[in-house]
Design a protein around this motif. Sequence first.
Motif, mmCIF file in Angstrom:
data_model
loop_
_atom_site.group_PDB
_atom_site.id
_atom_site.type_symbol
_atom_site.label_atom_id
_atom_site.label_comp_id
_atom_site.label_asym_id
_atom_site.label_seq_id
_atom_site.Cartn_x
_atom_site.Cartn_y
_atom_site.Cartn_z
ATOM 1 N N SER A 294 0.828 -1.207 0.000
ATOM 2 C CA SER A 294 0.000 0.000 0.000
ATOM 3 C C SER A 294 0.864 1.259 0.000
ATOM 4 N N SER A 295 1.924 1.251 0.791
ATOM 5 C CA SER A 295 2.808 2.416 0.859
ATOM 6 C C SER A 295 3.458 2.689 -0.488
ATOM 7 N N ALA A 296 3.894 1.623 -1.159
ATOM 8 C CA ALA A 296 4.531 1.782 -2.469
ATOM 9 C C ALA A 296 3.547 2.337 -3.497
ATOM 10 N N ILE A 297 2.318 1.829 -3.487
ATOM 11 C CA ILE A 297 1.312 2.280 -4.449
ATOM 12 C C ILE A 297 0.921 3.727 -4.190
ATOM 13 N N ILE A 298 0.726 4.088 -2.915
ATOM 14 C CA ILE A 298 0.324 5.451 -2.582
ATOM 15 C C ILE A 298 1.455 6.440 -2.851
ATOM 16 N N GLU A 299 2.704 6.029 -2.683
ATOM 17 C CA GLU A 299 3.832 6.893 -3.061
ATOM 18 C C GLU A 299 3.732 7.278 -4.535
ATOM 19 N N ASP A 300 3.342 6.321 -5.387
ATOM 20 C CA ASP A 300 3.174 6.618 -6.814
ATOM 21 C C ASP A 300 2.065 7.641 -7.042
ATOM 22 N N ILE A 301 1.043 7.604 -6.198
ATOM 23 C CA ILE A 301 -0.099 8.513 -6.369
ATOM 24 C C ILE A 301 0.253 9.929 -5.916
ATOM 25 N N VAL A 302 0.884 10.052 -4.740
ATOM 26 C CA VAL A 302 1.086 11.380 -4.135
ATOM 27 C C VAL A 302 2.439 12.008 -4.451
ATOM 28 N N GLY A 303 3.427 11.201 -4.813
ATOM 29 C CA GLY A 303 4.716 11.762 -5.183
ATOM 30 C C GLY A 303 5.589 12.198 -4.026
ATOM 31 N N ILE A 304 5.272 11.756 -2.798
ATOM 32 C CA ILE A 304 6.114 12.045 -1.633
ATOM 33 C C ILE A 304 6.396 10.728 -0.921
ATOM 34 N N PRO A 305 7.537 10.623 -0.226
ATOM 35 C CA PRO A 305 7.860 9.340 0.441
ATOM 36 C C PRO A 305 6.907 9.027 1.587
ATOM 37 N N ILE A 306 6.559 7.761 1.703
ATOM 38 C CA ILE A 306 5.760 7.286 2.827
ATOM 39 C C ILE A 306 6.721 6.617 3.803
ATOM 40 N N HIS A 307 6.875 7.204 4.976
ATOM 41 C CA HIS A 307 7.850 6.697 5.944
ATOM 42 C C HIS A 307 7.292 5.566 6.808
ATOM 43 N N TYR A 308 6.009 5.659 7.141
ATOM 44 C CA TYR A 308 5.394 4.674 8.029
ATOM 45 C C TYR A 308 3.948 4.432 7.606
ATOM 46 N N GLY A 309 3.372 3.370 8.140
ATOM 47 C CA GLY A 309 1.975 3.059 7.870
ATOM 48 C C GLY A 309 1.240 2.690 9.145
ATOM 49 N N LEU A 310 -0.049 2.941 9.154
ATOM 50 C CA LEU A 310 -0.883 2.629 10.311
ATOM 51 C C LEU A 310 -2.232 2.141 9.811
ATOM 52 N N VAL A 311 -2.598 0.921 10.164
ATOM 53 C CA VAL A 311 -3.877 0.328 9.747
ATOM 54 C C VAL A 311 -4.845 0.354 10.917
ATOM 55 N N ILE A 312 -6.031 0.918 10.699
ATOM 56 C CA ILE A 312 -7.063 0.972 11.729
ATOM 57 C C ILE A 312 -8.168 -0.027 11.387
ATOM 58 N N ASP A 313 -8.464 -0.898 12.318
ATOM 59 C CA ASP A 313 -9.584 -1.831 12.184
ATOM 60 C C ASP A 313 -10.821 -1.117 12.712
ATOM 61 N N PHE A 314 -11.719 -0.716 11.804
ATOM 62 C CA PHE A 314 -12.882 0.069 12.195
ATOM 63 C C PHE A 314 -13.767 -0.660 13.197
ATOM 64 N N SER A 315 -13.772 -1.991 13.130
ATOM 65 C CA SER A 315 -14.620 -2.739 14.053
ATOM 66 C C SER A 315 -14.130 -2.579 15.495
ATOM 67 N N GLN A 316 -12.863 -2.203 15.677
ATOM 68 C CA GLN A 316 -12.304 -1.953 17.009
ATOM 69 C C GLN A 316 -12.284 -0.465 17.346
ATOM 70 N N PHE A 317 -12.107 0.382 16.332
ATOM 71 C CA PHE A 317 -11.983 1.823 16.556
ATOM 72 C C PHE A 317 -13.274 2.409 17.121
ATOM 73 N N GLU A 318 -14.384 1.772 16.801
ATOM 74 C CA GLU A 318 -15.685 2.196 17.330
ATOM 75 C C GLU A 318 -15.667 2.219 18.860
ATOM 76 N N THR A 319 -15.009 1.210 19.456
ATOM 77 C CA THR A 319 -14.931 1.120 20.920
ATOM 78 C C THR A 319 -14.142 2.283 21.500
ATOM 79 N N LEU A 320 -13.077 2.690 20.815
ATOM 80 C CA LEU A 320 -12.255 3.803 21.289
ATOM 81 C C LEU A 320 -13.059 5.101 21.323
ATOM 82 N N ILE A 321 -13.850 5.345 20.277
ATOM 83 C CA ILE A 321 -14.670 6.552 20.228
ATOM 84 C C ILE A 321 -15.702 6.540 21.349
#
Length: 340
Positions: free
Chosen positions: A134-161
Amino acid sequence: MNRLNKRIVSRIIAIIILIGCAYGIIQMIRLTKSAEKQFGLTPLSMYQLVTDGEAMVKSDNGRVNILLLGVGGGTHEGPDLTDTMIVVSFHLTKKTVSLISIPRDIWSESLQDKVNSAYHYGEEKKQDGGLVLSSAIIEDIVGIPIHYGLVIDFSQFETLIDYIGGIDIDVPTSFTDTEYPIAGKEMDECSGDLSYQCRYQTITFEKGIQHMDGKRALMYVRSRHAEGGEGNDFARGRRQQDVIVSVKTKILSLEPWYHPDMSIHLFQSFDKATKTNLTVGQLLALGKLGMGINPNAIGKISIEPHLVEAPFDAYQRYALVPIKDFEQIHAFIKASLEGK
């Protein structure tokens, strides 16, 4: 008090101070060992975090760029397709952050599919390969380096909110979605109803300030079938940005640093809901930076003006492509970031 008594008192005070210092050192050692065991934080990394946490993260030209991906998780249809794709760009010296929304329907020639499938293909190849691809593909889209990635599982994020008491969102335009999927009914045959109406529910959001719990907030960012402008990818991207900012604002208002139990719970909830290639120290360093950024210093960038719907015959599905080319999008993003 005679001289002898004064000496005794002085010695007693000295002993108490020594015991106190020893206890403090022992507790510090225990805390250090605990932090290293549980979070991988060494004494050096903790010192860096306090003194210069920004040195703990990679950056280019004063910026660290993080790809934020949101997956449905659970029983959600396409649990590893990324409904949310946002590049979060921190400027380390200016103390600003920019959110760049990436529409899920952009066509990728490298993938020969839409960009929201990159995480799925990467995970198919190897565990944790989704972030890399995903980072490699999105780098092609935006033209800036992607240093890190973070995946959020929405089924869990609901609990945090829900834990932080919900969030307040200023809904800019009222909209209704009559085809919002009902969790767990994605494959329901609906007793032979070929329109499959039993799979969907109708949701409505009114214009103005709305207080949303976790479930409602996720409906707000996931809605895709509203009539008019709110039914497209660009509106979803804007709503996703608004929710991110609102969660940050709400957590700040709770002042969790004054409430250790709350801080621990927030960290545990966040850890459960996410997967990342950031170390705990790097996460804390970026969290420290993010908490200090004024909401007015958060910029929102949309590449909508540079995309157009591709002819259906080209890919046999709905897809977005650049009006001209991706180099034009790269130039637009870099120019937008320079002013932030």
